[in-house]
Design a protein around this motif. Structure first.
Motif, PDB file in Angstrom:
ATOM      1  N   MET A   1     130.176 -49.287  95.318  1.00 35.38           N
ATOM      2  CA  MET A   1     129.567 -48.229  96.106  1.00 35.38           C
ATOM      3  C   MET A   1     129.098 -48.784  97.447  1.00 35.38           C
ATOM      4  O   MET A   1     128.929 -48.035  98.368  1.00 35.38           O
ATOM      5  N   GLY A   2     128.905 -50.057  97.566  1.00 29.41           N
ATOM      6  CA  GLY A   2     128.295 -50.645  98.751  1.00 29.41           C
ATOM      7  C   GLY A   2     129.274 -50.868  99.880  1.00 29.41           C
ATOM      8  O   GLY A   2     130.395 -50.351  99.832  1.00 29.41           O
ATOM      9  N   PRO A   3     128.842 -51.551 100.895  1.00 30.79           N
ATOM     10  CA  PRO A   3     127.552 -52.230 100.920  1.00 30.79           C
ATOM     11  C   PRO A   3     126.397 -51.236 101.021  1.00 30.79           C
ATOM     12  O   PRO A   3     126.517 -50.201 101.670  1.00 30.79           O
ATOM     13  N   LEU A   4     125.310 -51.581 100.364  1.00 31.53           N
ATOM     14  CA  LEU A   4     124.118 -50.731 100.330  1.00 31.53           C
ATOM     15  C   LEU A   4     123.167 -51.178 101.431  1.00 31.53           C
ATOM     16  O   LEU A   4     122.776 -52.338 101.502  1.00 31.53           O
ATOM     17  N   TRP A   5     122.817 -50.252 102.289  1.00 34.66           N
ATOM     18  CA  TRP A   5     121.875 -50.494 103.371  1.00 34.66           C
ATOM     19  C   TRP A   5     120.472 -50.255 102.835  1.00 34.66           C
ATOM     20  O   TRP A   5     120.254 -49.325 102.052  1.00 34.66           O
ATOM     21  N   THR A   6     119.513 -51.075 103.234  1.00 36.72           N
ATOM     22  CA  THR A   6     118.115 -50.868 102.841  1.00 36.72           C
ATOM     23  C   THR A   6     117.222 -51.056 104.064  1.00 36.72           C
ATOM     24  O   THR A   6     117.529 -51.842 104.965  1.00 36.72           O
ATOM     25  N   ARG A   7     116.120 -50.309 104.066  1.00 35.42           N
ATOM     26  CA  ARG A   7     115.144 -50.451 105.146  1.00 35.42           C
ATOM     27  C   ARG A   7     113.752 -50.194 104.580  1.00 35.42           C
ATOM     28  O   ARG A   7     113.505 -49.176 103.929  1.00 35.42           O
ATOM     29  N   LYS A   8     112.841 -51.117 104.834  1.00 33.37           N
ATOM     30  CA  LYS A   8     111.444 -50.935 104.448  1.00 33.37           C
ATOM     31  C   LYS A   8     110.821 -49.938 105.409  1.00 33.37           C
ATOM     32  O   LYS A   8     110.945 -50.067 106.627  1.00 33.37           O
ATOM     33  N   GLY A  16     120.941 -46.509 101.880  1.00 30.58           N
ATOM     34  CA  GLY A  16     122.028 -45.713 102.405  1.00 30.58           C
ATOM     35  C   GLY A  16     123.384 -46.362 102.256  1.00 30.58           C
ATOM     36  O   GLY A  16     123.491 -47.570 102.024  1.00 30.58           O
ATOM     37  N   ILE A  17     124.404 -45.528 102.398  1.00 28.94           N
ATOM     38  CA  ILE A  17     125.788 -45.993 102.439  1.00 28.94           C
ATOM     39  C   ILE A  17     126.537 -45.171 103.488  1.00 28.94           C
ATOM     40  O   ILE A  17     126.161 -44.030 103.785  1.00 28.94           O
ATOM     41  N   LEU A  18     127.574 -45.769 104.025  1.00 28.91           N
ATOM     42  CA  LEU A  18     128.467 -45.059 104.922  1.00 28.91           C
ATOM     43  C   LEU A  18     129.601 -44.498 104.082  1.00 28.91           C
ATOM     44  O   LEU A  18     130.247 -45.231 103.332  1.00 28.91           O
ATOM     45  N   ALA A  19     129.828 -43.198 104.168  1.00 28.86           N
ATOM     46  CA  ALA A  19     130.891 -42.559 103.381  1.00 28.86           C
ATOM     47  C   ALA A  19     132.254 -42.995 103.902  1.00 28.86           C
ATOM     48  O   ALA A  19     132.574 -42.794 105.070  1.00 28.86           O
ATOM     49  N   THR A  20     133.034 -43.599 103.017  1.00 24.17           N
ATOM     50  CA  THR A  20     134.371 -44.087 103.348  1.00 24.17           C
ATOM     51  C   THR A  20     135.407 -43.332 102.518  1.00 24.17           C
ATOM     52  O   THR A  20     135.037 -42.568 101.610  1.00 24.17           O
ATOM     53  N   PRO A  21     136.684 -43.534 102.773  1.00 29.66           N
ATOM     54  CA  PRO A  21     137.710 -42.817 101.998  1.00 29.66           C
ATOM     55  C   PRO A  21     137.581 -43.022 100.483  1.00 29.66           C
ATOM     56  O   PRO A  21     137.911 -42.114  99.717  1.00 29.66           O
ATOM     57  N   GLY A  32     130.613 -35.902  94.122  1.00 27.52           N
ATOM     58  CA  GLY A  32     129.277 -35.735  93.549  1.00 27.52           C
ATOM     59  C   GLY A  32     128.843 -36.938  92.734  1.00 27.52           C
ATOM     60  O   GLY A  32     127.653 -37.270  92.684  1.00 27.52           O
ATOM     61  N   GLY A  33     129.783 -37.606  92.099  1.00 25.83           N
ATOM     62  CA  GLY A  33     129.458 -38.811  91.328  1.00 25.83           C
ATOM     63  C   GLY A  33     128.938 -39.937  92.205  1.00 25.83           C
ATOM     64  O   GLY A  33     128.089 -40.719  91.782  1.00 25.83           O
ATOM     65  N   VAL A  34     129.433 -40.022  93.433  1.00 25.56           N
ATOM     66  CA  VAL A  34     128.934 -41.026  94.380  1.00 25.56           C
ATOM     67  C   VAL A  34     127.488 -40.711  94.741  1.00 25.56           C
ATOM     68  O   VAL A  34     126.628 -41.594  94.761  1.00 25.56           O
ATOM     69  N   LEU A  35     127.219 -39.438  95.024  1.00 21.46           N
ATOM     70  CA  LEU A  35     125.846 -39.038  95.345  1.00 21.46           C
ATOM     71  C   LEU A  35     124.911 -39.322  94.171  1.00 21.46           C
ATOM     72  O   LEU A  35     123.798 -39.832  94.361  1.00 21.46           O
ATOM     73  N   ALA A  69     129.104 -33.656 102.054  1.00 22.32           N
ATOM     74  CA  ALA A  69     129.219 -34.719 103.058  1.00 22.32           C
ATOM     75  C   ALA A  69     130.682 -35.114 103.175  1.00 22.32           C
ATOM     76  O   ALA A  69     131.461 -34.974 102.232  1.00 22.32           O
ATOM     77  N   ARG A  70     131.043 -35.626 104.335  1.00 22.91           N
ATOM     78  CA  ARG A  70     132.426 -36.029 104.609  1.00 22.91           C
ATOM     79  C   ARG A  70     132.480 -37.506 105.013  1.00 22.91           C
ATOM     80  O   ARG A  70     131.457 -38.119 105.305  1.00 22.91           O
ATOM     81  N   GLU A  71     133.688 -37.996 105.059  1.00 25.19           N
ATOM     82  CA  GLU A  71     133.933 -39.371 105.485  1.00 25.19           C
ATOM     83  C   GLU A  71     133.280 -39.620 106.843  1.00 25.19           C
ATOM     84  O   GLU A  71     133.305 -38.762 107.725  1.00 25.19           O
ATOM     85  N   GLY A  72     132.692 -40.799 106.982  1.00 23.26           N
ATOM     86  CA  GLY A  72     132.069 -41.190 108.242  1.00 23.26           C
ATOM     87  C   GLY A  72     130.595 -40.864 108.340  1.00 23.26           C
ATOM     88  O   GLY A  72     129.907 -41.383 109.216  1.00 23.26           O
ATOM     89  N   GLN A  73     130.098 -40.016 107.459  1.00 16.25           N
ATOM     90  CA  GLN A  73     128.675 -39.698 107.489  1.00 16.25           C
ATOM     91  C   GLN A  73     127.882 -40.815 106.811  1.00 16.25           C
ATOM     92  O   GLN A  73     128.337 -41.422 105.838  1.00 16.25           O
ATOM     93  N   PHE A  74     126.694 -41.068 107.345  1.00 13.46           N
ATOM     94  CA  PHE A  74     125.795 -42.034 106.738  1.00 13.46           C
ATOM     95  C   PHE A  74     124.865 -41.279 105.800  1.00 13.46           C
ATOM     96  O   PHE A  74     124.206 -40.324 106.211  1.00 13.46           O
TER      97      PHE A  74
END
Length: 113
Positions: A1-8, A16-21, A32-35, A69-74
């Motif tokens: 699913m990653g890379p997984l972005w994190t921010r304190k 977060g993740i960037l939606a890819t193909p 929906g399973g990704v979400l 959500a679509r490809e390319g969305q964060f």
């Protein structure tokens, strides 16, 4: 699913993740399973942090899909503790993209060990 972005953040963490193909269903939307997987990871991490980094497992996960959500969305996910007991942690959270709420949900996490 990653890379997984994190921010304190001031009141917790954002993930977060960037939606890819690879995240898309045949219709071209983020599956929906990704979400759900992202949401489950986030609520588990929030619970883990809240109980002193003790292991937590999901015993209940409720989700409502609000937008696509679509490809390319964060995709940004956040959770907050609603309540905690000696054995359970109740977490609420959301996933958003571009200021649009995509998913809203709640979780019950069992503290193990």
């Amino acid at each position: 699913m990653g890379p997984l972005w994190t921010r304190k953040e001031e009141d917790g963490w954002a993930y977060g993740i960037l939606a890819t193909p690879e995240h898309l269903n045949p219709a071209g939307f983020v599956h929906g399973g990704v979400l759900c997987a992202l949401f489950d990871h986030v609520v588990s991490a929030v619970a883990w942090e809240a109980v002193g980094r003790r292991a937590c497992v999901t015993v209940q996960l409720n989700t409502q899909f609000l937008a696509a959500a679509r490809e390319g969305q964060f995709l940004e996910a956040r959770g907050r503790i609603a309540r905690a007991t000696n054995t359970l942690v109740f977490v609420d959270g959301t996933i958003e993209s571009e200021k649009t709420e995509l998913l809203r949900g709640s979780s019950v996490q069992k503290i193990v060990g």
